[in-house]
Write an enzyme that holds these catalytic residues in place. Sequence first.
Site, mmCIF file in Angstrom:
data_model
loop_
_atom_site.group_PDB
_atom_site.id
_atom_site.type_symbol
_atom_site.label_atom_id
_atom_site.label_comp_id
_atom_site.label_asym_id
_atom_site.label_seq_id
_atom_site.Cartn_x
_atom_site.Cartn_y
_atom_site.Cartn_z
ATOM 1 N N CYS A 33 3.391 -50.488 -7.293
ATOM 2 C CA CYS A 33 4.620 -50.301 -8.063
ATOM 3 C C CYS A 33 5.876 -50.560 -7.246
ATOM 4 O O CYS A 33 6.968 -50.611 -7.796
ATOM 5 C CB CYS A 33 4.672 -48.884 -8.617
ATOM 6 N N ASP A 35 7.131 -48.530 -5.063
ATOM 7 C CA ASP A 35 7.814 -47.289 -4.720
ATOM 8 C C ASP A 35 7.630 -46.964 -3.236
ATOM 9 O O ASP A 35 6.633 -47.356 -2.627
ATOM 10 C CB ASP A 35 7.287 -46.136 -5.572
ATOM 11 N N CYS A 59 8.431 -42.716 -8.522
ATOM 12 C CA CYS A 59 8.352 -42.170 -9.874
ATOM 13 C C CYS A 59 8.240 -40.638 -9.836
ATOM 14 O O CYS A 59 8.106 -40.044 -8.775
ATOM 15 C CB CYS A 59 7.140 -42.751 -10.582
ATOM 16 N N CYS A 103 -0.144 -42.624 -7.402
ATOM 17 C CA CYS A 103 1.150 -42.139 -6.903
ATOM 18 C C CYS A 103 0.954 -41.041 -5.864
ATOM 19 O O CYS A 103 1.735 -40.923 -4.920
ATOM 20 C CB CYS A 103 1.996 -41.589 -8.041
#
Length: 146
Positions: A33, A35, A59, A103
Amino acid sequence: MYSEKVMDHFTNPRNVGEIEDASGVGTVGNAKCGDIMRIYLDIDENHIIKDCKFKTFGCGAAVATSSMATELVMGKTIEDALKVTNKAVMEALDGLPPAKVHCSLLAEEAIHAALWDYAQKNGIEIEGLEQPKSDIHEDEEEEEEY
Ligand code: FES
């Protein structure tokens, strides 16, 4: 879809910030992603984590897992901190939706990267700790201009 604990740590994250002259700093990126997560560790002479802070461009699930991860490693020895896996963090948060499991890896990897940095700076080896693969080096990071 998120547990109350996840929402709590997302809306009120613990230990956000930086530590000046940290004993170890780890920055990792999530290739899926884009991130980014950075963890700062303050480690005393007995190898105990006295303080831990994080910063993220990530996120909500990344914020919540990092917040919980900092709480879990605080006060632990570096060896015990190494055992704080993303699974342990997810359990402490009462779970994450399957699509958000990746994540939680950011926090685990950032802690490992910070421990690796600490070990390098002090010329020690931490049993079971391998060189983090996704550590983003300072100079590369600047080029990314996130
Ligand atoms: Fe990027 Fe969650 S979507 S860390």
